[in-house]
Design a protein around this motif. Structure first.
Motif, short mmCIF file in Angstrom:
data_model
loop_
_atom_site.label_atom_id
_atom_site.label_comp_id
_atom_site.label_asym_id
_atom_site.label_seq_id
_atom_site.Cartn_x
_atom_site.Cartn_y
_atom_site.Cartn_z
N ASP A 162 0.95 -1.17 0.07
CA ASP A 162 0.19 -0.01 0.09
C ASP A 162 0.85 1.35 -0.01
OD1 ASP A 162 -2.75 1.28 0.32
OD2 ASP A 162 -1.91 1.84 2.43
N ALA A 163 1.99 1.16 0.84
CA ALA A 163 2.81 2.57 1.19
C ALA A 163 3.89 2.06 1.59
CB ALA A 163 1.88 3.35 2.02
N ASP A 165 4.29 0.74 4.50
CA ASP A 165 4.13 -0.61 5.35
C ASP A 165 3.96 -1.93 4.24
OD1 ASP A 165 1.65 0.46 4.16
OD2 ASP A 165 0.30 -0.43 5.75
N TYR A 169 -4.64 -3.36 0.85
CA TYR A 169 -5.95 -3.03 1.53
C TYR A 169 -6.82 -2.64 0.05
CZ TYR A 169 -2.76 -1.60 5.11
OH TYR A 169 -1.78 -1.55 5.93
N GLY A 327 -3.67 -0.10 8.34
CA GLY A 327 -4.57 0.91 8.54
C GLY A 327 -5.89 0.44 8.31
N ALA A 328 -6.83 1.53 8.87
CA ALA A 328 -8.21 0.85 9.17
C ALA A 328 -9.04 1.06 7.93
CB ALA A 328 -9.10 1.73 10.36
N TYR A 329 -8.67 2.11 7.11
CA TYR A 329 -9.43 2.47 5.78
C TYR A 329 -11.10 2.25 5.93
CZ TYR A 329 -5.43 2.95 3.12
OH TYR A 329 -4.02 3.65 2.51
N TRP A 376 -9.74 7.82 -1.39
CA TRP A 376 -10.21 6.48 -1.30
C TRP A 376 -11.54 6.34 -0.46
CZ3 TRP A 376 -10.99 4.95 3.71
CH2 TRP A 376 -10.21 5.83 4.75
N TRP A 433 -4.42 14.40 5.63
CA TRP A 433 -3.41 13.33 5.51
C TRP A 433 -3.34 12.98 4.05
CZ3 TRP A 433 -2.40 9.51 9.89
CH2 TRP A 433 -1.52 8.62 9.75
N TYR A 545 5.38 9.62 9.12
CA TYR A 545 4.37 8.76 8.49
C TYR A 545 3.09 9.76 8.15
CZ TYR A 545 2.66 7.26 12.99
OH TYR A 545 2.20 7.23 14.02
N GLU A 549 4.59 10.03 4.12
CA GLU A 549 4.54 8.73 3.71
C GLU A 549 4.68 8.46 1.96
OE1 GLU A 549 2.55 5.90 6.01
OE2 GLU A 549 2.96 4.11 4.77
N ALA A 551 2.59 6.49 -1.07
CA ALA A 551 1.59 5.44 -1.11
C ALA A 551 1.07 5.29 -2.52
CB ALA A 551 0.56 6.07 -0.14
N TRP A 554 -1.40 7.98 -3.89
CA TRP A 554 -0.95 9.20 -4.07
C TRP A 554 -0.20 9.18 -5.32
CZ3 TRP A 554 1.10 9.40 1.61
CH2 TRP A 554 -0.16 9.40 2.31
O1 9MR Z 1 -4.22 7.81 3.37
C1 9MR Z 1 -4.97 7.24 4.50
C2 9MR Z 1 -5.49 8.63 5.06
O2 9MR Z 1 -6.43 9.05 4.33
C3 9MR Z 1 -5.93 8.33 6.53
O3 9MR Z 1 -6.20 9.48 7.12
C4 9MR Z 1 -4.86 7.74 7.29
C5 9MR Z 1 -5.25 7.36 8.81
O4 9MR Z 1 -6.14 6.30 8.80
O5 9MR Z 1 -4.41 6.23 6.69
C6 9MR Z 1 -3.82 6.63 5.34
O6 9MR Z 1 -3.38 5.39 4.93
C7 9MR Z 1 -2.28 4.90 5.32
C8 9MR Z 1 -2.88 3.56 5.71
O7 9MR Z 1 -3.89 3.57 6.68
C9 9MR Z 1 -1.64 2.47 6.08
N1 9MR Z 1 -0.79 2.45 5.27
C10 9MR Z 1 -0.01 3.83 4.76
C11 9MR Z 1 -1.38 4.68 4.37
C12 9MR Z 1 -0.40 5.99 3.99
O8 9MR Z 1 -0.27 6.76 5.05
#
Ligand code: 9MR
Length: 571
Positions: A162-163, A165, A169, A327-329, A376, A433, A545, A549, A551, A554
């Motif tokens: 994903d990024a 990490d 997702y 990440g939760a997404y 997303w 973010w 991060y 980060e 991703a 992005w």
């Molecule tokens: O891009 C995501 C951002 O919109 C959210 O606010 C953030 C917190 O939940 O998470 C970002 O996504 C990250 C993901 O949760 C885990 N992999 C890295 C992603 C980029 O930072």
């Protein structure tokens, strides 16, 4: 306050000869200032007076803009001089955007999971395959569900990390692979497109030479993974897609993908992930049809099954609390995912069910052009843009196309009101973010309006917005690795961890940093940036991060826009 260098700010990469050219000077002065454009030899080649723009709320700076668009001679090493300060150097030309078109897409190959990265294709970036079941990896070839979620395991090897990490997702993979496929579709369809620039042998991939456009080879690597995330027939929730697969616990940096020892877990299916699969598989069905009809058919079947499963389970939400190890997404409103999936299914099949769904959806006529852009989590614009761009028989297609221009007009208004000229106006001036991707996504709307109407103001809006990302900003730096005299190159990543281990590389050229983020959710940013004005809420440190980060969603925004901009060198 960080040292941000000379107070005259420019696009440090460069300006198109036949494009707008704007600089920004940070100054106490409120009356117009004289400015000079110098060539590499130091000779004055243009001069004029700046335009006061007032206090910029996103930076706390008083700024004036310098319009030198009338100067159109290609060259390198120009500088802009005003108020006793000399800007960082820049070019006038177009080669750099052609290179960025490729580099922003080349980002994906070393982001791949499940395959060794070859040094001959990416010198300095070779590494063993990650998550293929070789110790200490637990492998993605046989991943069980989290306890209580299901009693089977799936082979979900492959895809893109994903990024920074090692998680994968579906909702973020969805928007990213869509945008990559969409760059291809736009290039084929657009009035000013140059599709051959994305053809075979353009991205130095293992698949190069297979007579398929490299951009589609790269997209396929992710799409194959998304297909694997679908719940198999015969299981409860068959046809839905698991929301994500990642480590059981968060890991530290640095950690190469093949060295990750954490157990991997499939998380519960969600309606949002299911509709991302429906949308991207429907898109893949039409995009891959000329190259691999069997793959296209496999995608169409998966898309239809996903759509039916989402209709049967329309409110299975991914929760914000599910953020351990990945990440939760989270998303608890999937009306926009339904709309996007219906749009892609309609465009690929012409089916009445999808057409009826679109015409009945409130989102089909709603003003969906948010000042902070699509993401997303908010994907209605993806459906609307494709319904505008791709030929179809919707009875209100003219209105759909006009709505894109209305959205673009809103972003032009935001640019005009922003002293730095940024097409981004989040509520409460709270930059999000990944703000760089929000800015680029608004630029995609502007670019699409230009493709649809040919109105020069939209092209101008895209090109001027590019300046923010490449250096005409409060920090006086480019957010794209390897582009601009001062550029982000310490993006947060477990394997591009040069800042922590000199044997590891920095991220590849063409990598976009997430960007200024008012929320500063990581401890490093909190320690260094407390109280920051939005544009200053960024630090090029691998530990940050939440601001720095890399991703996949992005870079897909960057790639889409870079492709558009590279096509503009003709006029
Ligand atoms: O891009 C995501 C951002 O919109 C959210 O606010 C953030 C917190 O939940 O998470 C970002 O996504 C990250 C993901 O949760 C885990 N992999 C890295 C992603 C980029 O930072």
């Amino acid at each position: 306050m960080p040292d941000t260098g000379p107070r005259v700010r420019v696009n440090q990469v460069g300006y198109l000869p036949k494009g707008p050219k704007v600089g920004t000077v940070v100054t106490e002065a409120t009356d117009p200032l004289p400015w000079e454009l110098h060539n590499a030899a130091g000779a004055v080649v243009a001069r004029g007076a700046s335009t006061p723009r007032g206090l910029d709320a996103s930076s706390g700076q008083n700024v004036q803009s310098i319009d030198f668009g009338a100067y159109a001679t290609a060259g390198t090493g120009y500088t802009l001089v005003a108020d006793g300060e000399t800007s960082r150097p820049f070019d006038i030309g177009s080669d750099f955007y052609e290179k960025l078109r490729a580099d922003s897409l080349k980002f994906y190959y070393p982001q791949r999971s499940g395959i060794a990265i070859r040094d001959d294709l990416r010198p300095g970036y070779a590494r063993p395959a990650g998550h293929v079941g070789v110790a200490p990896n637990k492998g993605d070839t046989d991943v069980p569900c989290q306890p209580g979620v299901c009693d089977y395991s799936l082979n979900v090897a492959g895809g893109w990390y994903d990024a920074g990490d090692h998680g994968k997702y579906v909702v973020n993979g969805g928007i990213a692979v869509h945008q990559v496929m969409s760059e291809y579709e736009r290039s084929v369809l657009a009035r000013t497109g140059e599709p051959w620039k994305l053809w075979d042998n353009t991205l130095a991939l293992p698949e190069s030479g297979n007579r398929v456009p490299d951009i589609l080879d790269e997209a396929r690597w992710e799409q194959e993974f998304l297909l694997k995330m679908q719940v198999p027939a015969g299981q409860p929730l068959a046809g839905m897609a698991h929301h994500k697969i990642h480590d059981a616990a968060w890991t530290g940096l640095p950690l190469l993908p093949d060295q990750d020892p954490q157990p991997r877990e499939l998380h519960a299916p969600s309606t949002a992930a299911t509709l991302n699969l429906a949308a991207t598989a429907a898109q893949a069905a039409r995009v891959f049809l000329p190259y691999d009809p069997a793959f296209a058919a496999r995608n169409l079947k998966a898309a239809k099954a996903a759509w039916a499963a989402a209709k049967a389970h329309p409110a299975v939400y991914a929760l914000a609390s599910d953020g351990t190890g990945g990440g939760a997404y989270e998303d608890n409103n999937v009306s926009d995912e339904f709309y996007w999936a219906a749009a892609e299914l309609y465009l690929s099949t012409g089916g009445k069910e999808f057409k009826d769904y679109l015409l009945a959806s409130p989102l089909h006529t709603a003003d969906i052009w948010a000042p902070d852009g699509f993401s997303w989590q908010s994907v209605a614009a993806l459906g609307r843009l494709d319904l505008a761009r791709i030929p179809n028989a919707l009875p209100d297609r003219a209105r759909v196309r006009a709505s894109v221009a209305q959205g673009a007009d809103r972003y032009l208004g935001i640019i005009a009101a922003s002293p730095y000229g940024v097409p981004y106006a989040p509520a409460g001036n709270q930059w999000a973010w990944g703000s760089n991707s929000s800015i680029l996504n608004n630029m995609e709307v502007l670019a699409t309006a230009y493709d649809l109407t040919g109105a020069a103001k939209y092209r101008t809006g895209v090109l001027e917005s590019m300046d923010y990302l490449l250096g005409r900003n409060a920090l006086n730096q480019s957010y794209v690795t390897g582009y601009g005299e001062v550029n982000s190159h310490n993006e947060h990543s477990r394997w591009y961890a040069h800042e922590l281990n000199a044997d590891l590389p920095n991220p590849p050229v063409g990598t976009l940093a997430g960007g200024a983020n008012s929320g500063i959710q990581d401890p490093l940013a909190q320690a260094k940036l407390a109280g920051c004005a939005p544009q200053f809420c960024y630090i090029d440190d691998i530990e940050s991060y939440s601001t720095n980060e890399e991703a996949i969603n992005w870079n897909s925004a960057l790639a889409w826009v870079a492709g558009f901009v590279a096509d503009q060198d003709n006029g």
